[in-house]
Design a protein around this motif. Structure first.
Motif, PDB file in Angstrom:
ATOM      1  N   LEU A   1     -28.432 -34.392 -15.221  1.00  0.00           N
ATOM      2  CA  LEU A   1     -27.986 -34.192 -16.272  1.00  0.00           C
ATOM      3  C   LEU A   1     -26.306 -33.899 -15.828  1.00  0.00           C
ATOM      4  CD1 LEU A   1     -28.346 -30.616 -17.536  1.00  0.00           C
ATOM      5  CD2 LEU A   1     -29.227 -32.576 -18.380  1.00  0.00           C
TER       6      LEU A   1
ATOM      7  N   ARG B   1     -26.180 -37.727 -15.783  1.00  0.00           N
ATOM      8  CA  ARG B   1     -26.006 -38.098 -17.507  1.00  0.00           C
ATOM      9  C   ARG B   1     -24.632 -37.848 -18.016  1.00  0.00           C
ATOM     10  NH1 ARG B   1     -30.999 -38.675 -20.844  1.00  0.00           N
ATOM     11  NH2 ARG B   1     -32.829 -38.721 -19.299  1.00  0.00           N
ATOM     12  N   ARG B   2     -23.988 -36.995 -17.420  1.00  0.00           N
ATOM     13  CA  ARG B   2     -22.616 -36.693 -17.934  1.00  0.00           C
ATOM     14  C   ARG B   2     -22.611 -35.910 -19.690  1.00  0.00           C
ATOM     15  NH1 ARG B   2     -18.174 -39.070 -15.338  1.00  0.00           N
ATOM     16  NH2 ARG B   2     -16.939 -38.723 -17.600  1.00  0.00           N
ATOM     17  N   VAL B   3     -23.742 -35.131 -19.288  1.00  0.00           N
ATOM     18  CA  VAL B   3     -23.165 -34.372 -20.210  1.00  0.00           C
ATOM     19  C   VAL B   3     -22.733 -32.815 -19.969  1.00  0.00           C
ATOM     20  CG1 VAL B   3     -24.766 -31.787 -21.221  1.00  0.00           C
ATOM     21  CG2 VAL B   3     -26.223 -34.177 -20.140  1.00  0.00           C
ATOM     22  N   HIS B   4     -22.057 -32.716 -21.580  1.00  0.00           N
ATOM     23  CA  HIS B   4     -21.259 -32.054 -21.902  1.00  0.00           C
ATOM     24  C   HIS B   4     -20.959 -31.033 -21.230  1.00  0.00           C
ATOM     25  CE1 HIS B   4     -17.953 -30.513 -24.530  1.00  0.00           C
ATOM     26  NE2 HIS B   4     -17.478 -31.545 -24.889  1.00  0.00           N
TER      27      HIS B   4
ATOM     28  N   VAL C   1     -22.231 -28.028 -23.153  1.00  0.00           N
ATOM     29  CA  VAL C   1     -23.902 -27.644 -23.282  1.00  0.00           C
ATOM     30  C   VAL C   1     -24.295 -26.681 -22.001  1.00  0.00           C
ATOM     31  CG1 VAL C   1     -25.974 -28.933 -23.299  1.00  0.00           C
ATOM     32  CG2 VAL C   1     -24.135 -29.684 -24.933  1.00  0.00           C
TER      33      VAL C   1
ATOM     34  N   GLU D   1     -33.733 -32.555 -20.598  1.00  0.00           N
ATOM     35  CA  GLU D   1     -32.787 -34.170 -20.491  1.00  0.00           C
ATOM     36  C   GLU D   1     -32.471 -34.289 -21.745  1.00  0.00           C
ATOM     37  OE1 GLU D   1     -33.629 -36.081 -16.968  1.00  0.00           O
ATOM     38  OE2 GLU D   1     -33.538 -34.978 -16.030  1.00  0.00           O
ATOM     39  N   GLU D   2     -33.900 -34.995 -22.410  1.00  0.00           N
ATOM     40  CA  GLU D   2     -33.373 -35.726 -23.930  1.00  0.00           C
ATOM     41  C   GLU D   2     -32.521 -34.850 -24.767  1.00  0.00           C
ATOM     42  OE1 GLU D   2     -33.205 -38.949 -23.954  1.00  0.00           O
ATOM     43  OE2 GLU D   2     -34.603 -38.848 -22.414  1.00  0.00           O
TER      44      GLU D   2
ATOM     45  N   PHE E   1     -30.588 -32.800 -24.000  1.00  0.00           N
ATOM     46  CA  PHE E   1     -29.021 -32.278 -23.967  1.00  0.00           C
ATOM     47  C   PHE E   1     -28.051 -33.858 -23.695  1.00  0.00           C
ATOM     48  CE2 PHE E   1     -30.749 -28.914 -20.672  1.00  0.00           C
ATOM     49  CZ  PHE E   1     -30.712 -27.746 -20.984  1.00  0.00           C
ATOM     50  N   THR E   2     -28.459 -35.005 -23.566  1.00  0.00           N
ATOM     51  CA  THR E   2     -28.040 -35.898 -24.022  1.00  0.00           C
ATOM     52  C   THR E   2     -27.862 -35.847 -25.377  1.00  0.00           C
ATOM     53  OG1 THR E   2     -28.991 -36.741 -22.364  1.00  0.00           O
ATOM     54  CG2 THR E   2     -28.354 -38.480 -24.149  1.00  0.00           C
TER      55      THR E   2
ATOM     56  N   SER F   1     -25.057 -33.802 -26.503  1.00  0.00           N
ATOM     57  CA  SER F   1     -23.897 -33.773 -25.756  1.00  0.00           C
ATOM     58  C   SER F   1     -23.182 -35.121 -26.939  1.00  0.00           C
ATOM     59  CB  SER F   1     -24.248 -34.396 -24.573  1.00  0.00           C
ATOM     60  OG  SER F   1     -24.240 -33.908 -23.609  1.00  0.00           O
TER      61      SER F   1
END
Length: 271
Positions: A135, A138-141, A144, A245-246, A248-249, A252
């Motif tokens: 994460l 992916r630079r998740v917000h 989140v 992961e998807e 969370f993306t 974000s």
């Protein structure tokens, strides 16, 4: 007296870096040993045994662990994995699990940092969580992650998705002062001729269509990820790491659009 790794700690580090599936290749080990100015006494052995013997020899000769730390720094430079980036995070996760017991960790930047040492395998696993590492890439917000911090530490994907999805509704209520939830909340925030929040200027038909599409996306996200997870038993609604992961993306993306959304002037309101 200079700090030194114990035999078990050296073995754990060598096992992580020499992992059959996710570790360094034989040629990489040879190159990195030379770069760190370490002898390679058993180049013909299996990777993890080769590394352990090289580490033990260097530490016993120098009576400190500095050459091993140098090897780790060289091995975990992210730019070395630019052509096969998928290798970096699994290796970093395995290595951090071993380093956690000695109070060290490799950051996503490749920097080796100090932190409080752990005492149990569970603590080491949580610190080296593969999901959290992915994460970060992916630079998740941050909003989140804020909603599902404990679930991520436990790698509880089922409840992490549930808690993370709640973060969107919380932000919509925070920005508008509404108390609704789910689809009703989304309709009141983004729907109608005069929405409370607009993700664009709403001047053209294309922009109005984008606004409606975004509202449908958020409602669909609630319907697909929040409602089934909230009402179905965990055993019947499997959420694996890739699925989480998807989600969370996607969350974000929604958060960033809501962060940038404007509050259009209301008819009759003072300008």
């Amino acid at each position: 007296m200079a700090k030194m790794f114990t035999q078990m700690q050296l073995q754990a580090i060598a096992d992580a870096l020499g992992d059959t599936d996710e570790g360094l290749t034989g040629s990489e080990i040879g190159y990195l040993l030379r770069t760190a100015r370490m002898d390679d006494p058993d180049a013909g052995l299996a990777k993890r045994h080769r590394l352990y013997n090289a580490f033990a020899l260097a530490q016993n000769t120098k009576q400190d662990r500095r050459l091993i730390l140098a090897f780790i720094r060289f091995a975990m430079k992210p730019e070395q994995y630019a052509r096969d980036a998928r290798r970096f995070e699994p290796m970093r996760t395995n290595l951090n699990r071993a380093l956690a017991f000695v109070g060290l960790a490799v950051e996503p930047s490749g920097k080796l940092v100090s932190m409080e040492a752990v005492e149990t395998l569970g603590q080491a696993q949580r610190r080296a969580s593969a999901l959290r590492a992915d994460l970060e890439v992916r630079r998740v917000h941050h909003d989140v992650l804020r909603f599902c911090r404990e679930e991520l530490l436990q790698e509880n994907y089922f409840h992490a998705v549930l808690e993370a999805t709640k973060s969107v509704a919380d932000k919509l209520r925070s920005r508008t002062g509404l108390t609704d939830d789910g689809g009703v909340l989304v309709d009141r925030v983004f729907g109608g001729e005069h929405p409370l929040l607009a993700i664009n200027d709403l001047k053209s038909e294309s922009e109005k269509s984008e606004q409606k599409g975004f509202a449908n996306l958020v409602k669909g996200m609630f319907g697909m990820f929040r409602n089934p997870v909230a009402h179905a038993p965990k055993i019947s609604w499997a959420v694996n790491k890739d699925d989480a992961e998807e989600v969370f993306t996607l969350l974000s993306l929604v958060h960033r659009r809501v962060d940038a959304a404007k509050m259009p002037p209301r008819p009759g309101a003072e300008q």
